[in-house]
Motif scaffolding. Structure first.
Motif, PDB file in Angstrom:
ATOM      1  N   GLN A 114     -11.417 -27.439  18.887  1.00 45.53           N
ATOM      2  CA  GLN A 114     -10.262 -27.478  19.806  1.00 45.53           C
ATOM      3  C   GLN A 114     -10.382 -28.715  20.689  1.00 45.53           C
ATOM      4  OE1 GLN A 114     -10.483 -23.144  20.945  1.00 45.53           O
ATOM      5  NE2 GLN A 114      -8.362 -23.223  20.272  1.00 45.53           N
ATOM      6  N   ARG A 115     -10.148 -29.850  20.065  1.00 43.91           N
ATOM      7  CA  ARG A 115     -10.321 -31.141  20.747  1.00 43.91           C
ATOM      8  C   ARG A 115      -9.052 -31.578  21.476  1.00 43.91           C
ATOM      9  NH1 ARG A 115     -11.746 -34.691  15.589  1.00 43.91           N
ATOM     10  NH2 ARG A 115     -13.123 -32.913  15.316  1.00 43.91           N
ATOM     11  N   GLY A 116      -7.985 -30.812  21.332  1.00 39.76           N
ATOM     12  CA  GLY A 116      -6.748 -31.126  22.048  1.00 39.76           C
ATOM     13  C   GLY A 116      -5.836 -32.064  21.278  1.00 39.76           C
ATOM     14  N   ILE A 117      -4.543 -31.845  21.441  1.00 35.83           N
ATOM     15  CA  ILE A 117      -3.531 -32.701  20.809  1.00 35.83           C
ATOM     16  C   ILE A 117      -2.681 -33.338  21.900  1.00 35.83           C
ATOM     17  CG2 ILE A 117      -1.446 -32.682  19.370  1.00 35.83           C
ATOM     18  CD1 ILE A 117      -2.668 -30.469  17.772  1.00 35.83           C
ATOM     19  N   TYR A 173       0.010 -32.701  26.500  1.00 37.58           N
ATOM     20  CA  TYR A 173      -1.358 -32.387  26.081  1.00 37.58           C
ATOM     21  C   TYR A 173      -1.463 -30.883  25.811  1.00 37.58           C
ATOM     22  CZ  TYR A 173      -6.501 -32.250  26.526  1.00 37.58           C
ATOM     23  OH  TYR A 173      -7.842 -32.058  26.318  1.00 37.58           O
ATOM     24  N   HIS A 174      -1.991 -30.543  24.654  1.00 32.58           N
ATOM     25  CA  HIS A 174      -2.150 -29.135  24.238  1.00 32.58           C
ATOM     26  C   HIS A 174      -3.650 -28.927  23.975  1.00 32.58           C
ATOM     27  CE1 HIS A 174      -1.686 -25.477  21.973  1.00 32.58           C
ATOM     28  NE2 HIS A 174      -1.578 -26.003  20.786  1.00 32.58           N
ATOM     29  N   PRO A 175      -4.414 -28.554  25.030  1.00 32.90           N
ATOM     30  CA  PRO A 175      -5.878 -28.545  24.893  1.00 32.90           C
ATOM     31  C   PRO A 175      -6.407 -27.619  23.802  1.00 32.90           C
ATOM     32  CG  PRO A 175      -5.260 -28.416  27.210  1.00 32.90           C
ATOM     33  CD  PRO A 175      -3.997 -28.264  26.415  1.00 32.90           C
ATOM     34  N   ARG A 176      -5.725 -26.499  23.530  1.00 31.02           N
ATOM     35  CA  ARG A 176      -6.256 -25.568  22.512  1.00 31.02           C
ATOM     36  C   ARG A 176      -5.938 -26.014  21.091  1.00 31.02           C
ATOM     37  NH1 ARG A 176      -3.437 -20.691  23.585  1.00 31.02           N
ATOM     38  NH2 ARG A 176      -4.624 -19.549  22.027  1.00 31.02           N
ATOM     39  N   GLY A 177      -5.136 -27.044  20.946  1.00 28.98           N
ATOM     40  CA  GLY A 177      -4.904 -27.587  19.597  1.00 28.98           C
ATOM     41  C   GLY A 177      -6.121 -28.351  19.131  1.00 28.98           C
ATOM     42  N   GLY A 178      -6.136 -28.732  17.865  1.00 29.03           N
ATOM     43  CA  GLY A 178      -7.286 -29.486  17.351  1.00 29.03           C
ATOM     44  C   GLY A 178      -7.279 -29.587  15.848  1.00 29.03           C
ATOM     45  N   THR A 179      -8.438 -29.437  15.261  1.00 30.66           N
ATOM     46  CA  THR A 179      -8.574 -29.584  13.810  1.00 30.66           C
ATOM     47  C   THR A 179      -9.546 -28.528  13.276  1.00 30.66           C
ATOM     48  OG1 THR A 179     -10.400 -31.123  14.079  1.00 30.66           O
ATOM     49  CG2 THR A 179      -8.215 -32.100  13.851  1.00 30.66           C
ATOM     50  N   ALA A 180      -9.580 -28.398  11.956  1.00 30.84           N
ATOM     51  CA  ALA A 180     -10.590 -27.560  11.286  1.00 30.84           C
ATOM     52  C   ALA A 180     -10.835 -28.199   9.931  1.00 30.84           C
ATOM     53  CB  ALA A 180     -10.083 -26.133  11.108  1.00 30.84           C
ATOM     54  N   ARG A 181     -11.964 -27.860   9.311  1.00 30.05           N
ATOM     55  CA  ARG A 181     -12.229 -28.445   7.999  1.00 30.05           C
ATOM     56  C   ARG A 181     -11.434 -27.674   6.950  1.00 30.05           C
ATOM     57  NH1 ARG A 181     -17.581 -29.815   4.439  1.00 30.05           N
ATOM     58  NH2 ARG A 181     -16.325 -30.185   2.595  1.00 30.05           N
ATOM     59  N   HIS A 182     -10.473 -28.367   6.310  1.00 33.74           N
ATOM     60  CA  HIS A 182      -9.499 -27.647   5.482  1.00 33.74           C
ATOM     61  C   HIS A 182     -10.116 -26.877   4.309  1.00 33.74           C
ATOM     62  CE1 HIS A 182     -10.239 -31.376   3.606  1.00 33.74           C
ATOM     63  NE2 HIS A 182      -9.057 -31.944   3.683  1.00 33.74           N
ATOM     64  N   ASP A 183     -10.977 -27.520   3.520  1.00 33.63           N
ATOM     65  CA  ASP A 183     -11.462 -26.776   2.339  1.00 33.63           C
ATOM     66  C   ASP A 183     -12.407 -25.644   2.733  1.00 33.63           C
ATOM     67  OD1 ASP A 183     -13.184 -28.810   2.985  1.00 33.63           O
ATOM     68  OD2 ASP A 183     -12.957 -29.865   1.077  1.00 33.63           O
ATOM     69  N   ALA A 184     -13.103 -25.809   3.871  1.00 33.42           N
ATOM     70  CA  ALA A 184     -13.962 -24.704   4.329  1.00 33.42           C
ATOM     71  C   ALA A 184     -13.116 -23.474   4.675  1.00 33.42           C
ATOM     72  CB  ALA A 184     -14.779 -25.138   5.535  1.00 33.42           C
ATOM     73  N   VAL A 185     -11.883 -23.702   5.109  1.00 33.38           N
ATOM     74  CA  VAL A 185     -10.998 -22.571   5.415  1.00 33.38           C
ATOM     75  C   VAL A 185     -10.685 -21.808   4.122  1.00 33.38           C
ATOM     76  CG1 VAL A 185      -8.717 -21.945   6.300  1.00 33.38           C
ATOM     77  CG2 VAL A 185     -10.057 -23.721   7.441  1.00 33.38           C
TER      78      VAL A 185
END
Ligand SMILES: Cc1cc2nc3c(=O)[nH]c(=O)nc-3n(C[C@H](O)[C@H](O)[C@H](O)COP(=O)(O)OP(=O)(O)OC[C@H]3O[C@@H](n4cnc5c(N)ncnc54)[C@H](O)[C@@H]3O)c2cc1C
Length: 417
Positions: A114-117, A173-185
Motif C-alpha cells: 500500500q504505497r499510495g497512488i 492522494y489515495h494512501p491505501r492504494g498501491g500494487t501487488a505481485r500479479h502472478d502471485a495473486v
C-alpha cells in the motif's frame, strides 16, 4: 503445506527439498456441481470463495492455457478503491478490504504494497473534479487527500512541475492504494482453491456449452465433455467468444492494452503516479524496474500484443511528465486482451439460461477487482442473490439503459473507457 518464516529457514538449511507443488494436476471428472470457464484471477478467486465461504467443493476451473498465463499475469498490478459512482465505489471498497487481509487469508505472499497512488491534476477544473472524487471516496469509507502543488513537490520532486503545456497543480492522494505481485495473486488463489478440493484443470479449452430446454447441462472441452449443474463464464478478453458458445452476444469489445518495464534501477518512485493530461501511469517494482503503461491500442483484436504508435504515445507522455525516464532502458513490453464494456464497468450476473452465469467487462481495471469479484460472484452463484457490494453490475443495463455506471462520462464507446 503452510508457509512461514520458520519454514523458509528450515528449507534453506536443508537444501529446499521439502517444497511441494502448489496445486494438484487432476484429470477432469465426468461431472461437477460447478464448472468455471477461465483460470485467470477472477475464475480462481470465484472458485476459492465458493469453497471457503459456501462450503462447495465439487468445482472445476477449466483453463485453456496455464494458470497465470492470461491478463492476471500481464497487468501493471495497481490496486485501488478510488471510484466515484455508486455501484463501483462500494464494490471496489469491498475489494480493497479483502486485499488488506489477503496474505493472511491465503497464507501466501502476494507482495501487496500500500504505497499510495497519486492522480495528478493540471488545471483548476481538474482540481475541482479531483476534490469531488476525493469527497466521494471519503464518504464511501475510503481514504483520499488533496495535495497542493508544494505538498506534491515534497513527495515527488522529480516530476516536471513547470512544463509549459501541462503545469502541475497538485494531486489526489489515495494512501491505501498501491500494487501487488500479479502472478502471485493467481498462484495464491489457485493454491487456496486446490487445498479446499477444487480441481484446477489446465490445457482444457472449453469449445462448447451444452444447453437443454433453457438450462445449462455442461460443457464440451478439448479433453471431452463435462457435465455441470452450474457453469460460470469468467474468460476476460475472450468473454464474447465463450458467450457465443451459449448463443449469447455480449456488449463487450476486446481491445489490446500494452505495458512496459525498464531495466532495474535503484529506488526512485515510491508511489503509483498517474498523469492527468495524457494516458500514462507508472510505479517501480520491488526488483527496481519502472512499470508503466498508457492507453489502449485503438482497434479491437484478440492478439495479445500491441503496435508502435501506442508505444510512441506512451513514451512521449512519460517524457513530458518525468524527463528523467528518458535515461532508462526499456527491457520488455507486452500486451493483454481487455474485455471493454460500453460504460467501462463490469458485468457480474446471471443469464437468461438457467444455471449459466457471466463475469466480464473488467476493462483495464480488473486486477484490483480480483478478490471482490470472486467474493460477490461466488455469493451470486451459491445463493442466487446479488451480494450487497454488487447489486448494479447487471447485464441488462445495456439493453434497458437503466443503471449504466459510466464512471468517466465517456458515453457508450467501448474503447474510450
Ligand atoms: C497491460 C495491462 C495492464 C493492466 N493494468 C491493470 C492494473 O494496473 N490494475 C488493474 O486493476 N487491472 C489492470 N489490468 C486489467 C486486468 O489485468 C484484467 O482486467 C484482469 O486480469 C482480467 O481478469 P482475469 O484475471 O480473470 O483475466 P485472465 O487472466 O485473462 O483470465 C481469463 C482466462 O480465461 C481463459 N480462457 C479464455 N477462453 C477460454 C476457453 N474457451 N476455455 C477455457 N479457458 C478460457 C484464458 O486463457 C485466461 O487464462 C491490466 C491489463 C493489462 C493487459
Amino acid at each position: 503445506m503452510r508457509f512461514s518464516g520458520l519454514r523458509v529457514l528450515k528449507e534453506g538449511l536443508t537444501g529446499n527439498k521439502g517444497w511441494r507443488p502448489h496445486w494438484r494436476d487432476p484429470e477432469p471428472k465426468p461431472e461437477y456441481d460447478i464448472v468455471i470457464i477461465g483460470g485467470g484471477g477472477h475464475g480462481l478467486s470465484t472458485a476459492y470463495y465458493l469453497a471457503r465461504d459456501h462450503g462447495l467443493k465439487n468445482i472445476a476451473v477449466l483453463e485453456r492455457g496455464y494458470i497465470g498465463g492470461g491478463n492476471i499475469g500481464r497487468n501493471t498490478t495497481i490496486v485501488r478503491a478510488n471510484y466515484f459512482l455508486q455501484g463501483n465505489s462500494e464494490f471496489y471498497s469491498h475489494s480493497l478490504k479483502l486485499w488488506e487481509g489477503l496474505e493472511e487469508d491465503l497464507n501466501y505472499n502476494v507482495m501487496h504494497s500500500q504505497r499510495g497512488i497519486i492522480n495528478l491534476f493540471h488545471s483548476d477544473g481538474q482540481r475541482d473534479a479531483a476534490a469531488r472524487r476525493g469527497n466521494m471516496m471519503i464518504s464511501q469509507g475510503d481514504d483520499a487527500i488533496l495535495l497542493g502543488r508544494e505538498e506534491l513537490r515534497k513527495m515527488v520532486p522529480y516530476l516536471n512541475f513547470d512544463d509549459l503545456r501541462f503545469p502541475l497543480y497538485g494531486g489526489l492522494y489515495h494512501p491505501r492504494g498501491g500494487t501487488a505481485r500479479h502472478d502471485a495473486v493467481a498462484w495464491g488463489y489457485a493454491r487456496g482453491a486446490d487445498q479446499r478440493g477444487v480441481d484446477l484443470i489446465q490445457n482444457c479449452e472449453v469449445t462448447g456449452i451444452d444447453i437443454e430446454n433453457g438450462k445449462v447441462k455442461g460443457v464440451q472441452t478439448v479433453r471431452g465433455p463435462i457435465r455441470a449443474k452450474k457453469v460460470a463464464m469468467v474468460a476476460a478478453g475472450r468473454s464474447s467468444q465463450v458467450a457465443a458458445m451459449a448463443g449469447m452476444r455480449l456488449p463487450i469489445e476486446s481491445h489490446i492494452l500494452q505495458a512496459f518495464v525498464t531495466e532495474g534501477l535503484k529506488p526512485v518512485i515510491d508511489n503509483v503516479i498517474t498523469f492527468g493530461m495524457g494516458h500514462f501511469y507508472i510505479s517501480q517494482s520491488d526488483k527496481g524496474g519502472l512499470v508503466f503503461g498508457g492507453d489502449l491500442d485503438f482497434y479491437a483484436s484478440y492478439a495479445a500484443r500491441g503496435n508502435l504508435p501506442t508505444v510512441e504515445h506512451v513514451m512521449e507522455a512519460g517524457m513530458a511528465l518525468m524527463p528523467m525516464i528518458g535515461k532508462a532502458k526499456v527491457l520488455r513490453s507486452w500486451g493483454g486482451i481487455m474485455d471493454m464494456s460500453p460504460d467501462g464497468s463490469p458485468i457480474i450476473d446471471k443469464t437468461h439460461i438457467d444455471g449459466l452465469y457471466v463475469n466480464c467487462g473488467w476493462n483495464y481495471g480488473g486486477f484490483k477487482a480480483v478478490p471482490g469479484s470472486g467474493s460477490v460472484f461466488a455469493h451470486l452463484i451459491a445463493t442466487g442473490n446479488y451480494h450487497p457490494a454488487s447489486t448494479r453490475h447487471r447485464l441488462d443495463r445495456f439493453r434497458t439503459g437503466r443503471g449504466i455506471i459510466d464512471e468517466e462520462g465517456k458515453g457508450s464507446q467501448h474503447n474510450l473507457h
